[in-house]
Design a protein around this motif. Structure first.
Motif, PDB file in Angstrom:
ATOM      1  N   PRO A 233       0.743  -1.110   0.063  1.00  0.00           N
ATOM      2  CA  PRO A 233      -0.188  -0.046   0.102  1.00  0.00           C
ATOM      3  C   PRO A 233       0.774   1.209   0.013  1.00  0.00           C
ATOM      4  O   PRO A 233       1.848   1.255   0.474  1.00  0.00           O
ATOM      5  N   ASN A 234       0.278   2.283  -0.870  1.00  0.00           N
ATOM      6  CA  ASN A 234       0.995   3.422  -0.914  1.00  0.00           C
ATOM      7  C   ASN A 234       0.855   4.392   0.194  1.00  0.00           C
ATOM      8  O   ASN A 234      -0.394   5.165   0.059  1.00  0.00           O
ATOM      9  N   LEU A 235       1.621   4.482   1.428  1.00  0.00           N
ATOM     10  CA  LEU A 235       1.338   5.682   2.347  1.00  0.00           C
ATOM     11  C   LEU A 235       2.165   6.738   2.558  1.00  0.00           C
ATOM     12  O   LEU A 235       1.643   7.952   2.825  1.00  0.00           O
ATOM     13  N   ALA A 236       3.191   6.876   1.564  1.00  0.00           N
ATOM     14  CA  ALA A 236       4.126   8.081   1.468  1.00  0.00           C
ATOM     15  C   ALA A 236       4.847   8.167   0.338  1.00  0.00           C
ATOM     16  O   ALA A 236       5.740   9.231   0.104  1.00  0.00           O
ATOM     17  N   CYS A 237       4.918   7.118  -0.848  1.00  0.00           N
ATOM     18  CA  CYS A 237       5.591   7.357  -1.822  1.00  0.00           C
ATOM     19  C   CYS A 237       5.459   8.477  -2.860  1.00  0.00           C
ATOM     20  O   CYS A 237       4.111   8.561  -3.172  1.00  0.00           O
ATOM     21  N   PRO A 238       6.348   9.206  -2.954  1.00  0.00           N
ATOM     22  CA  PRO A 238       6.121  10.368  -3.859  1.00  0.00           C
ATOM     23  C   PRO A 238       5.844  10.107  -5.442  1.00  0.00           C
ATOM     24  O   PRO A 238       6.079   9.129  -6.078  1.00  0.00           O
ATOM     25  N   GLU A 239       4.902  10.707  -5.918  1.00  0.00           N
ATOM     26  CA  GLU A 239       4.074  10.456  -7.178  1.00  0.00           C
ATOM     27  C   GLU A 239       5.374  10.308  -8.207  1.00  0.00           C
ATOM     28  O   GLU A 239       5.328   9.864  -9.298  1.00  0.00           O
ATOM     29  N   LYS A 244       8.355   7.496 -12.782  1.00  0.00           N
ATOM     30  CA  LYS A 244       9.392   6.914 -13.752  1.00  0.00           C
ATOM     31  C   LYS A 244       9.322   5.540 -14.490  1.00  0.00           C
ATOM     32  O   LYS A 244       8.570   4.956 -14.022  1.00  0.00           O
ATOM     33  N   THR A 245       9.744   5.586 -15.573  1.00  0.00           N
ATOM     34  CA  THR A 245       9.394   4.605 -16.634  1.00  0.00           C
ATOM     35  C   THR A 245       9.899   3.479 -16.000  1.00  0.00           C
ATOM     36  O   THR A 245       9.106   2.460 -16.582  1.00  0.00           O
ATOM     37  N   ASN A 246      10.920   3.295 -15.332  1.00  0.00           N
ATOM     38  CA  ASN A 246      11.344   1.978 -14.753  1.00  0.00           C
ATOM     39  C   ASN A 246      10.960   1.384 -13.277  1.00  0.00           C
ATOM     40  O   ASN A 246      11.297   0.355 -12.763  1.00  0.00           O
ATOM     41  N   VAL A 247       9.971   2.118 -12.929  1.00  0.00           N
ATOM     42  CA  VAL A 247       9.421   1.988 -11.562  1.00  0.00           C
ATOM     43  C   VAL A 247       7.958   1.309 -11.641  1.00  0.00           C
ATOM     44  O   VAL A 247       7.120   2.106 -12.604  1.00  0.00           O
ATOM     45  N   HIS A 248       7.963   0.261 -11.167  1.00  0.00           N
ATOM     46  CA  HIS A 248       6.430  -0.353 -11.158  1.00  0.00           C
ATOM     47  C   HIS A 248       6.033  -0.630  -9.946  1.00  0.00           C
ATOM     48  O   HIS A 248       6.473  -1.425  -9.144  1.00  0.00           O
ATOM     49  N   TRP A 249       4.955   0.141  -9.531  1.00  0.00           N
ATOM     50  CA  TRP A 249       4.234  -0.107  -8.224  1.00  0.00           C
ATOM     51  C   TRP A 249       2.828  -0.914  -8.361  1.00  0.00           C
ATOM     52  O   TRP A 249       2.221  -0.808  -9.343  1.00  0.00           O
ATOM     53  N   LEU A 250       3.106  -2.254  -7.755  1.00  0.00           N
ATOM     54  CA  LEU A 250       1.864  -3.423  -8.076  1.00  0.00           C
ATOM     55  C   LEU A 250       1.000  -3.233  -7.357  1.00  0.00           C
ATOM     56  O   LEU A 250      -0.240  -3.958  -7.502  1.00  0.00           O
ATOM     57  N   GLY A 251       0.816  -2.354  -6.282  1.00  0.00           N
ATOM     58  CA  GLY A 251      -0.236  -2.338  -5.302  1.00  0.00           C
ATOM     59  C   GLY A 251       0.029  -3.417  -4.397  1.00  0.00           C
ATOM     60  O   GLY A 251       1.151  -4.406  -4.151  1.00  0.00           O
ATOM     61  N   PRO A 252      -0.864  -3.599  -3.096  1.00  0.00           N
ATOM     62  CA  PRO A 252      -0.723  -4.615  -2.079  1.00  0.00           C
ATOM     63  C   PRO A 252      -0.970  -6.059  -2.864  1.00  0.00           C
ATOM     64  O   PRO A 252      -1.957  -6.313  -3.822  1.00  0.00           O
ATOM     65  N   ARG A 253      -0.306  -7.031  -2.227  1.00  0.00           N
ATOM     66  CA  ARG A 253      -0.502  -8.417  -2.479  1.00  0.00           C
ATOM     67  C   ARG A 253      -0.846  -9.022  -0.959  1.00  0.00           C
ATOM     68  O   ARG A 253      -0.049  -8.806  -0.109  1.00  0.00           O
ATOM     69  N   CYS A 254      -1.475 -10.243  -1.001  1.00  0.00           N
ATOM     70  CA  CYS A 254      -1.664 -10.922   0.142  1.00  0.00           C
ATOM     71  C   CYS A 254      -0.274 -11.591   0.438  1.00  0.00           C
ATOM     72  O   CYS A 254       0.409 -12.035  -0.366  1.00  0.00           O
ATOM     73  N   HIS A 255      -0.069 -11.855   1.722  1.00  0.00           N
ATOM     74  CA  HIS A 255       0.991 -12.593   2.277  1.00  0.00           C
ATOM     75  C   HIS A 255       1.271 -13.895   1.459  1.00  0.00           C
ATOM     76  O   HIS A 255       2.651 -14.072   1.141  1.00  0.00           O
TER      77      HIS A 255
END
Length: 361
Positions: A233-239, A244-255
């Motif tokens: 989960p994104n709580l504080a990561c700057p937009e 950036k083209t090589n940054v991939h935020w996949l969102g939360p995943r279950c454990h």
């Protein structure tokens, strides 16, 4: 006949905490009743939806993967008015009346001290997994005196790190480090379809204020051929970092899904800021990365220094150089897994059972 333990923890199944892992590890020897979170801060308007949901929850429920009773307490968190405190205790006493008495009361939250008078014959265990003076989302002014009261009442104190043990400084305090499910994280799994092609520099966990985002941005800029993958989960990561083209935020995943991702990280990252919360931390993900066979590069903090298999760095340049080194010369996956042998949750559970015998002596 089994001994009985009441555990004041967080909401069962909400995230895989060390208290939950330990409860599962000792359940064959100890009969457990789990009480969902009683809170570490007073609720605001944004919390009303969750409070209403908890308020209508059944008093006893089988939690996700919980082989024991889970109680959803009908309480107002960190109540300050005496009448409300009395009401809270009466409500909880009614919910637990048919389940006790308990040989042990395990408190993973300092706020549990308000209810210990309901269990006069029980051994009190304080399990301190975080520095509550530094933990975000905590009402520090109210929680600090509760923790001091709990330390005075506890027959046994267990800390997740030596830094926490030194901070608390009590005679009954023992270090009980976090463990890992070695079988789960080492079992081979196919590459997740949403992992990008090419080298992966990976991190999973909350994108929280204690991550070093300038370090991650520099890493992405200086290694454009690599994919920086962030899971959680994104709580504080700057937009600006996420764009950036090589940054991939996949969102939360279950454990249960995380092992598949970690096994396909080329380098797993522990990119923490130097702050009080990290000084005292002993992150679960560190041993999970190792059990998955990952090369692990970390900023400097005590628990990482003490753990075999983790490349600990000091300063931004050293972090970049070590990531590049591990991309070209990965650590042996077998050696990484061996570094956490003997640190499984069952091992930690056995350590806890030995400490319980000590507390009862």
């Amino acid at each position: 006949m089994k001994l009985k333990m009441l555990i004041f923890g967080e909401d069962w199944g909400r995230h895989p905490s060390s208290s939950q892992h330990l409860a599962l590890a000792i359940r064959d020897q100890v009969e457990i009743t789990w009480v969902n979170s009683i809170g570490l801060r007073q609720p605001g308007m944004s919390d009303l939806g969750r409070l209403l949901k908890k308020g209508v929850a059944t008093g006893r429920q089988k939690g996700e993967r919980a082989p024991f009773t889970v109680v959803a307490p009908k309480l107002w968190p960190l109540a300050t008015h005496p009448w409300l405190q009395t009401l809270n205790r009466s409500l909880l006493k009614a919910q637990l009346s048919e389940l006790g008495p308990f040989d042990y009361v395990w408190c993973a939250l300092p706020s549990a001290v308000e209810y210990l008078d309901l269990f006069p014959g029980s051994q009190v265990i304080y399990y301190c997994g975080d520095d509550f003076d530094a933990l975000s989302g905590v009402d520090h002014e109210k929680v600090a005196p509760l923790e001091r009261r709990l330390l005075n009442k506890a027959h046994l104190v267990c800390c997740a790190s030596e830094a926490l043990q030194q901070k608390l400084g009590c005679k009954t305090c023992h270090v009980l480090p976090h463990g890992v499910d070695l079988t789960h994280f080492s079992h081979p799994r196919p590459r997740p379809l949403d992992l990008p092609d090419g080298p992966v520099l990976g991190f999973y966990g909350a994108l929280a204020p204690w991550l070093d985002y300038p370090l991650l941005a520099d890493l992405a800029d200086r290694m454009p051929e690599c994919n920086l993958v962030l899971i959680g989960p994104n709580l504080a990561c700057p937009e600006a970092l996420l764009e950036k083209t090589n940054v991939h935020w996949l969102g939360p995943r279950c454990h249960d899904q995380l092992a598949a991702y970690a096994q396909h990280f080329d380098v797993a990252l522990l990119p923490f800021r130097d702050c009080p919360q990290i000084t005292a931390c002993n992150p679960l993900k560190m041993r999970e990365y190792l059990a998955a066979g990952c090369s692990v590069v970390s900023t400097r903090f005590d628990a990482a220094i003490e753990q075999a298999g983790v490349d600990v760095t000091s300063g931004r340049e050293a972090f970049m150089e070590q990531v590049l080194k591990r991309l070209n010369h990965p650590a042996s996956r077998l050696d990484q897994r061996r570094s956490v042998v003997g640190q499984g949750w069952k091992d930690r559970g056995n350590q806890l059972l030995r400490l319980l015998q000590f507390a009862s002596a």
